[in-house]
Design a protein around this motif. Structure first.
Motif, PDB file in Angstrom:
ATOM      1  N   VAL A 249       3.262  10.272   7.163  1.00  8.17           N
ATOM      2  CA  VAL A 249       1.817  10.138   7.377  1.00  8.17           C
ATOM      3  C   VAL A 249       1.422  10.761   8.713  1.00  8.17           C
ATOM      4  N   GLY A 250       1.970  10.247   9.792  1.00  9.16           N
ATOM      5  CA  GLY A 250       1.751  10.847  11.101  1.00  9.16           C
ATOM      6  C   GLY A 250       0.526  10.326  11.844  1.00  9.16           C
ATOM      7  N   LYS A 251       0.561  10.549  13.142  1.00 14.90           N
ATOM      8  CA  LYS A 251      -0.480  10.053  14.034  1.00 14.90           C
ATOM      9  C   LYS A 251      -1.852  10.621  13.707  1.00 14.90           C
ATOM     10  N   ASP A 252      -1.950  11.923  13.534  1.00  9.88           N
ATOM     11  CA  ASP A 252      -3.261  12.560  13.361  1.00  9.88           C
ATOM     12  C   ASP A 252      -4.014  11.984  12.168  1.00  9.88           C
ATOM     13  N   LYS A 253      -3.304  11.768  11.073  1.00  6.73           N
ATOM     14  CA  LYS A 253      -3.965  11.250   9.881  1.00  6.73           C
ATOM     15  C   LYS A 253      -4.454   9.835  10.105  1.00  6.73           C
ATOM     16  N   VAL A 254      -3.613   8.981  10.684  1.00  7.20           N
ATOM     17  CA  VAL A 254      -4.012   7.587  10.920  1.00  7.20           C
ATOM     18  C   VAL A 254      -5.209   7.533  11.866  1.00  7.20           C
ATOM     19  N   VAL A 255      -5.136   8.268  12.959  1.00 14.60           N
ATOM     20  CA  VAL A 255      -6.208   8.253  13.956  1.00 14.60           C
ATOM     21  C   VAL A 255      -7.526   8.746  13.354  1.00 14.60           C
TER      22      VAL A 255
ATOM     23  N   TRP B  28      -1.166   4.212  18.059  1.00 18.05           N
ATOM     24  CA  TRP B  28      -2.140   5.033  17.339  1.00 18.05           C
ATOM     25  C   TRP B  28      -3.406   4.231  17.054  1.00 18.05           C
ATOM     26  N   LEU B  29      -3.233   2.924  16.813  1.00 13.47           N
ATOM     27  CA  LEU B  29      -4.373   2.064  16.482  1.00 13.47           C
ATOM     28  C   LEU B  29      -5.204   1.700  17.709  1.00 13.47           C
ATOM     29  N   GLY B  30      -4.695   2.047  18.892  1.00 12.47           N
ATOM     30  CA  GLY B  30      -5.425   1.756  20.125  1.00 12.47           C
ATOM     31  C   GLY B  30      -5.039   0.461  20.795  1.00 12.47           C
TER      32      GLY B  30
ATOM     33  N   ALA C 107      -8.148  -1.978  11.902  1.00 10.41           N
ATOM     34  CA  ALA C 107      -8.539  -0.803  12.686  1.00 10.41           C
ATOM     35  C   ALA C 107      -9.232   0.273  11.856  1.00 10.41           C
ATOM     36  N   ILE C 108      -8.894   0.365  10.558  1.00  4.15           N
ATOM     37  CA  ILE C 108      -9.498   1.433   9.756  1.00  4.15           C
ATOM     38  C   ILE C 108     -10.656   0.924   8.903  1.00  4.15           C
ATOM     39  N   GLY C 109     -11.030  -0.326   9.110  1.00  4.36           N
ATOM     40  CA  GLY C 109     -12.257  -0.804   8.496  1.00  4.36           C
ATOM     41  C   GLY C 109     -12.133  -1.471   7.145  1.00  4.36           C
ATOM     42  N   VAL C 110     -10.950  -1.990   6.801  1.00  2.00           N
ATOM     43  CA  VAL C 110     -10.815  -2.774   5.573  1.00  2.00           C
ATOM     44  C   VAL C 110     -11.656  -4.040   5.712  1.00  2.00           C
ATOM     45  N   ARG C 111     -12.322  -4.437   4.652  1.00  2.48           N
ATOM     46  CA  ARG C 111     -13.197  -5.608   4.718  1.00  2.48           C
ATOM     47  C   ARG C 111     -12.407  -6.851   5.123  1.00  2.48           C
ATOM     48  N   THR C 112     -13.010  -7.679   5.950  1.00  3.32           N
ATOM     49  CA  THR C 112     -12.329  -8.844   6.520  1.00  3.32           C
ATOM     50  C   THR C 112     -11.719  -9.732   5.453  1.00  3.32           C
ATOM     51  N   GLU C 113     -12.434  -9.938   4.345  1.00  2.00           N
ATOM     52  CA  GLU C 113     -11.926 -10.824   3.296  1.00  2.00           C
ATOM     53  C   GLU C 113     -10.700 -10.258   2.590  1.00  2.00           C
ATOM     54  N   ASN C 114     -10.401  -8.972   2.809  1.00  2.00           N
ATOM     55  CA  ASN C 114      -9.226  -8.355   2.190  1.00  2.00           C
ATOM     56  C   ASN C 114      -8.043  -8.224   3.150  1.00  2.00           C
ATOM     57  N   LEU C 115      -8.172  -8.804   4.335  1.00  2.00           N
ATOM     58  CA  LEU C 115      -7.108  -8.681   5.333  1.00  2.00           C
ATOM     59  C   LEU C 115      -6.098  -9.823   5.295  1.00  2.00           C
TER      60      LEU C 115
ATOM     61  N   PHE D 290      -3.009   2.172   2.310  1.00  2.00           N
ATOM     62  CA  PHE D 290      -2.536   3.420   1.714  1.00  2.00           C
ATOM     63  C   PHE D 290      -3.601   4.046   0.814  1.00  2.00           C
ATOM     64  N   PHE D 291      -4.382   3.231   0.134  1.00  2.00           N
ATOM     65  CA  PHE D 291      -5.479   3.760  -0.671  1.00  2.00           C
ATOM     66  C   PHE D 291      -6.457   4.525   0.210  1.00  2.00           C
ATOM     67  N   ARG D 292      -6.777   3.940   1.361  1.00  2.00           N
ATOM     68  CA  ARG D 292      -7.730   4.585   2.269  1.00  2.00           C
ATOM     69  C   ARG D 292      -7.147   5.848   2.898  1.00  2.00           C
ATOM     70  N   LEU D 293      -5.820   5.879   3.031  1.00  2.00           N
ATOM     71  CA  LEU D 293      -5.174   7.073   3.580  1.00  2.00           C
ATOM     72  C   LEU D 293      -4.987   8.153   2.514  1.00  2.00           C
ATOM     73  N   GLY D 294      -5.401   7.871   1.292  1.00  3.03           N
ATOM     74  CA  GLY D 294      -5.294   8.871   0.227  1.00  3.03           C
ATOM     75  C   GLY D 294      -3.936   8.946  -0.421  1.00  3.03           C
ATOM     76  N   ILE D 295      -3.183   7.832  -0.371  1.00  7.51           N
ATOM     77  CA  ILE D 295      -1.842   7.794  -0.962  1.00  7.51           C
ATOM     78  C   ILE D 295      -1.849   6.812  -2.124  1.00  7.51           C
ATOM     79  N   LEU D 296      -1.584   7.297  -3.323  1.00 14.12           N
ATOM     80  CA  LEU D 296      -1.585   6.467  -4.511  1.00 14.12           C
ATOM     81  C   LEU D 296      -0.216   5.825  -4.683  1.00 14.12           C
ATOM     82  N   LEU D 297      -0.172   4.511  -4.613  1.00 10.19           N
ATOM     83  CA  LEU D 297       1.079   3.783  -4.833  1.00 10.19           C
ATOM     84  C   LEU D 297       1.231   3.485  -6.320  1.00 10.19           C
ATOM     85  N   GLU D 298       2.336   3.918  -6.885  1.00 16.89           N
ATOM     86  CA  GLU D 298       2.622   3.654  -8.295  1.00 16.89           C
ATOM     87  C   GLU D 298       3.803   2.683  -8.380  1.00 16.89           C
ATOM     88  N   GLU D 299       3.512   1.464  -8.794  1.00 14.15           N
ATOM     89  CA  GLU D 299       4.536   0.433  -8.851  1.00 14.15           C
ATOM     90  C   GLU D 299       5.619   0.809  -9.865  1.00 14.15           C
ATOM     91  N   ILE D 300       6.868   0.571  -9.506  1.00 15.41           N
ATOM     92  CA  ILE D 300       7.968   0.842 -10.423  1.00 15.41           C
ATOM     93  C   ILE D 300       7.796  -0.033 -11.668  1.00 15.41           C
TER      94      ILE D 300
END
Length: 285
Positions: A130-136, A178-180, A258-266, A29-39
């Motif tokens: 979010v939608g397909k276009d943004k993810v792709v 969408w991820l292929g 698929a969107i390139g998050v570093r392997t150690e963070n997966l 979500f950070f990479r998609l430009g969505i800021l998550l604010e924890e309750i």
């Protein structure tokens, strides 16, 4: 610059057995430009045991989270856990349709000003907001050649959940496409995995999970994609009894890959059945 702010309810499992679900969801979500604010100061949603003691008390626990979110100025909430999702929806339904209950909760905990926050699960937020276009547009390593069966479990059949099709859900299928990935259609996508019976009746969970795992193998799946901590645990932990070795990963782990998050963070070291060998063989690592 972040584009959106979205309330986030992690749920208790995010701090334990499903850390990789929580971690990769935040990364994606950070990479998609969505800021998550924890309750702020969120509490347990009541999970499965709450309603057994008292349906009203169980729902009140989730009401407190809605109240805390509203007081923090959060009009929309996302949660990754199906049980949390259903419980938050139930509390919202009770509060808006039962005036006597709403009065009791308002007097005991404080009223919600206006409407309760809108609650999303990961899947309907991805599809509807979010939608397909943004993810792709963020794809760096499409999952071409990876054969995946989407497993929904009981998510779409929980009371108060009105998302996707209850008998043949497709939201996760769509996101995986969408991820292929090569999405395999199978008839077991919403069969129960045993859920909370893994402790009191492990024999039942073993049988149900084994049935699903062997079906996934018969359909030719490389791995199983899930969006539920309990489903992930049951399918992952019962493979020795099923005689299978099929990685069970969260949808967000696959999105991160698929969107390139570093392997150690997966969080790929978390599952019992390690997925690294498969992903290296397929050229994704």
């Amino acid at each position: 610059m972040r584009e959106e702010k979205l309330g986030y309810y992690p749920g208790c499992s995010a701090e334990g057995t499903s850390k990789e679900f929580d971690g990769t969801l935040r990364e994606v979500f950070f990479r998609l430009g969505i800021l998550l604010e924890e309750i702020p100061d969120w509490n347990c949603c009541g999970a499965s045991p709450g309603h057994v003691l008292s349906e009203e008390v169980g729902a009140a626990l989730s009401y407190l989270n809605l109240l805390k979110a509203k007081r923090a100025g959060l009009e929309e909430i996302l949660t990754p856990c199906p049980s949390c999702y259903a419980n938050l929806l139930k509390a919202s339904h009770f509060y808006t349709t039962d005036p006597d209950l709403a009065k009791r909760w308002g007097e005991a905990y404080g009223p919600i000003e206006g409407d309760p926050p809108k609650v999303y699960h990961l899947l309907d937020y991805l599809i509807e907001r979010v939608g397909k276009d943004k993810v792709v547009s963020y794809l760096k390593k499409p999952l071409e050649g990876l054969k995946v069966v989407p497993y929904y479990g009981c998510l779409n059949r929980f009371p108060y959940v009105e998302m996707d099709d209850k008998e043949n859900p497709v939201f996760m299928d769509e996101v995986l496409s969408w991820l292929g990935a090569e999405v395999i259609s199978w008839s077991y996508k919403n069969n129960c995995c045993g859920a909370g019976l893994s402790v009191p009746r492990s024999d039942i969970t073993r049988e149900l999970a084994s049935r699903l795992l062997n079906a996934a193998r018969a359909y030719g799946a490389d791995l199983i994609s899930v969006v539920c901590p309990l489903c992930q645990f049951n399918l992952d932990s019962q493979q020795r009894y099923a005689g299978t070795k099929i990685p069970v990963l969260y949808l967000t782990q696959l999105m991160g890959l698929a969107i390139g998050v570093r392997t150690e963070n997966l969080g790929l070291s978390m599952p019992f059945v390690e997925p690294r060998s498969l992903l290296k063989e397929k050229g994704f690592l």
